[in-house]
Design an enzyme around this catalytic site. Structure first.
Site, PDB file in Angstrom:
ATOM      1  CG  ASP A  17      -1.832   0.892   1.132  1.00  0.00           C
ATOM      2  OD1 ASP A  17      -1.762   2.687   0.691  1.00  0.00           O
ATOM      3  OD2 ASP A  17      -2.934   0.832   1.618  1.00  0.00           O
ATOM      4  CG  HIS A  18       0.956   4.351  -2.934  1.00  0.00           C
ATOM      5  ND1 HIS A  18      -0.235   3.825  -3.194  1.00  0.00           N
ATOM      6  CD2 HIS A  18       1.094   5.549  -2.791  1.00  0.00           C
ATOM      7  CE1 HIS A  18      -1.008   4.621  -3.907  1.00  0.00           C
ATOM      8  NE2 HIS A  18      -0.059   5.824  -3.075  1.00  0.00           N
TER       9      HIS A  18
ATOM     10  CG  HIS B 273      -4.298   4.886  -0.263  1.00  0.00           C
ATOM     11  ND1 HIS B 273      -3.363   3.982  -0.381  1.00  0.00           N
ATOM     12  CD2 HIS B 273      -4.486   5.474  -1.268  1.00  0.00           C
ATOM     13  CE1 HIS B 273      -3.244   3.477  -1.830  1.00  0.00           C
ATOM     14  NE2 HIS B 273      -3.737   3.904  -2.309  1.00  0.00           N
TER      15      HIS B 273
END
Length: 513
Positions: free
Chosen positions: A197-198, A260
């Site tokens: 999950d960036h 996010h």
């Protein structure tokens, strides 16, 4: 006598087996947008800064048939060199030479056997016995399982270390997530799997751990006794604009909130870990998420943008069904039922086609004791994740001069001004490097996914029409702050705007007062 560097965190400095040499990275989906725009630029950033293992080789794999020249053109097309720096240009040429391409299908054994032969031919030049293979799935979730299965059967190194990076989305609800997890686990062990999950690679999200636990001044006020409400906001100034097909299937909650923003929330609210080792951090994240009950329908505000200011509405996008009620904006309220946070509303907000680009955390403190002050602004701690990373604390101070009045002002840490000579790495650079190091700290564990989906699945089923008619989102104009109901939604949860009408950040013009 051994000296340690001031401020180092030992358990973050050490990690699992780090790939130092004999390393091969395979990028699946090498012809796709994600690989071109994020994966390859991140790999180049690591290479140009000397962070990739010695003699590394990168293999691109996709269904698209193309020659090496076309492959290199695609994979370097988004690498930035705005000033045509000859040193950067030379590095790009070097980067091309350590990368090759194989085309094949994602669901048949002969294609992966061909990839295995390509990998083994490269590895013949490696010195020593052990090899390291990192497989990056920059792919749609529909092919995660067949690719992971075929990689394990055909391309898994029996004489070294293997790791696999899987992109989100991890399912569409609790059941599909569990099915995906179960299928992947048939081929890959949990300690070999890196679910990316960036947002966990973003500088300010990683900084939360240090801000919280390395500062007594912060920790002392980090609970329900001092904090009135918390907002975690994601704003994009553009709509789907021709890319609505994928979005309409998933919606803003699956796209942004469930992963996010929930990741940011878990780090913001978790208890102090025993150490900064990856499993200790992830244990605390899971613990706080388990204290959050499923979201109720009355705690959700949905919106869908309509055309305004010369910009098209969501339904004007030719790739979107004309009768779609998919929300492009959502605000939800989460409650954490533990001793630290009970009673504090956490408002997660995300939307497309809004008035600005911004991702931030805004923690608003409670009112000061009444009596000597009237209508004074609340303190706020704001952590700007992007753009222009910053931390600022909004305080009340006396206005300079003879008058005895209070005015809101800031203690401001804006990274570009404070750390002028430091390059902040892109999120994907940081996360790929973590996977090379064997550090799981900033990746999503299986039980964390399970509990996250439990929180959101009931309202997702409601929005999807699985429990009666689908709710109709409120319209909001393209370029606005969101639905007109938003102020009332956050106002009823205790959020108060600044008492003074004129409030600007980071400077205040005294002549306007």
């Amino acid at each position: 006598m051994t000296r340690t560097r001031s401020g180092t965190i030992p358990s973050m400095e050490t990690s699992g087996h780090q790939f130092r040499d004999n390393t091969l990275i395979v990028v699946f989906g090498a012809s796709g947008d994600l690989a071109k725009k994020k994966t390859y630029p991140a790999l180049f950033g690591l290479y140009s800064n000397g962070y990739l293992p010695k003699d590394v080789h990168i293999v691109g794999y996709a269904r698209t048939k193309m020659d090496e020249e076309e492959y290199h053109k695609r994979t370097t097309g988004y690498i930035k060199n705005p000033n045509n720096d000859p040193e950067v240009a030379a590095k790009i040429e070097e980067f091309k030479k350590l990368s090759s391409y194989v085309s094949g299908n994602y669901d048949d054994t002969p294609s992966f056997q061909n990839l295995a032969r390509h990998i083994e031919a490269i590895e013949k030049s490696y010195q020593g016995r052990g090899v390291n293979r990192l497989f990056y799935l920059a792919l749609p979730p529909s092919v995660f399982v067949p690719v992971a299965k075929h990689v394990k059967e055909c391309c898994y190194a029996t004489n070294g270390t293997n790791r696999i990076i899987v992109e989100k989305p991890f399912g569409k609800d609790l059941d599909s997530c569990r099915e995906l997890l179960s299928s992947l686990k048939q081929s890959w062990k949990e300690d070999e799997t890196y679910r990316i999950d960036h947002y966990l690679g973003k500088e300010m999200v990683k900084n939360l751990l240090v801000l919280r636990f390395a500062n007594v001044a912060m920790g002392a006020a980090w609970d329900k006794n001092s904090i009135s409400n918390v907002q975690i906001s994601f704003k994009e100034p553009f709509g789907t604009e021709g890319r609505g097909g994928y979005f309409d299937e998933f919606g803003i909650i699956r796209d942004i909130l469930q992963n996010h923003l929930l990741q940011v929330l878990s780090i913001l609210t978790m208890e102090r870990p025993v150490s900064f080792a990856s499993e200790d951090i992830r244990d605390e994240k899971v613990k706080v998420l388990r204290a959050i009950p499923p979201i109720k329908r009355e705690e959700v505000l949905l919106g869908q943008y309509v055309g305004a200011n010369g910009k098209p509405g969501y339904l004007d996008d030719d790739t979107v069904p004309k009768d779609s009620v998919c929300p492009t904006f959502a605000a939800t309220t989460l409650w954490i039922n533990n001793e630290r946070w009970e009673g504090v509303p956490f408002i997660l907000k995300a939307g497309k086609a809004l008035n600005e680009a911004k991702v931030e955390i805004r923690m608003q403190f409670k009112d000061v004791t009444q009596g000597i002050f009237k209508d004074i602004s609340r303190n706020e701690l704001v952590i700007r994740i992007q753009p222009s990373e910053a931390v600022y604390l909004k305080l009340n101070a006396k206005t300079p001069g003879y008058a005895f009045r209070a005015i809101p002002t800031e203690m401001d840490l804006t990274y570009k001004r404070r750390f002028t000579d430091t390059k902040i790495p892109e999120a994907y650079e940081a996360l790929i490097l973590d996977a090379i190091k064997g550090d799981h700290s900033n990746f999503v564990r299986d039980d964390e996914l399970d509990v996250a989906w439990k929180i959101f699945t009931p309202i997702l089923h409601w929005i999807d029409g699985k429990e009666g008619p689908r709710p109709k989102p409120s319209p909001y104009p393209y370029g606005s702050r969101g639905p007109k109901e938003l102020d009332g939604f956050i106002g009823k949860l205790g959020y108060k705007r600044a008492a003074t009408e004129e409030y600007s950040w980071p400077t205040t013009n005294m002549s306007n007062l």
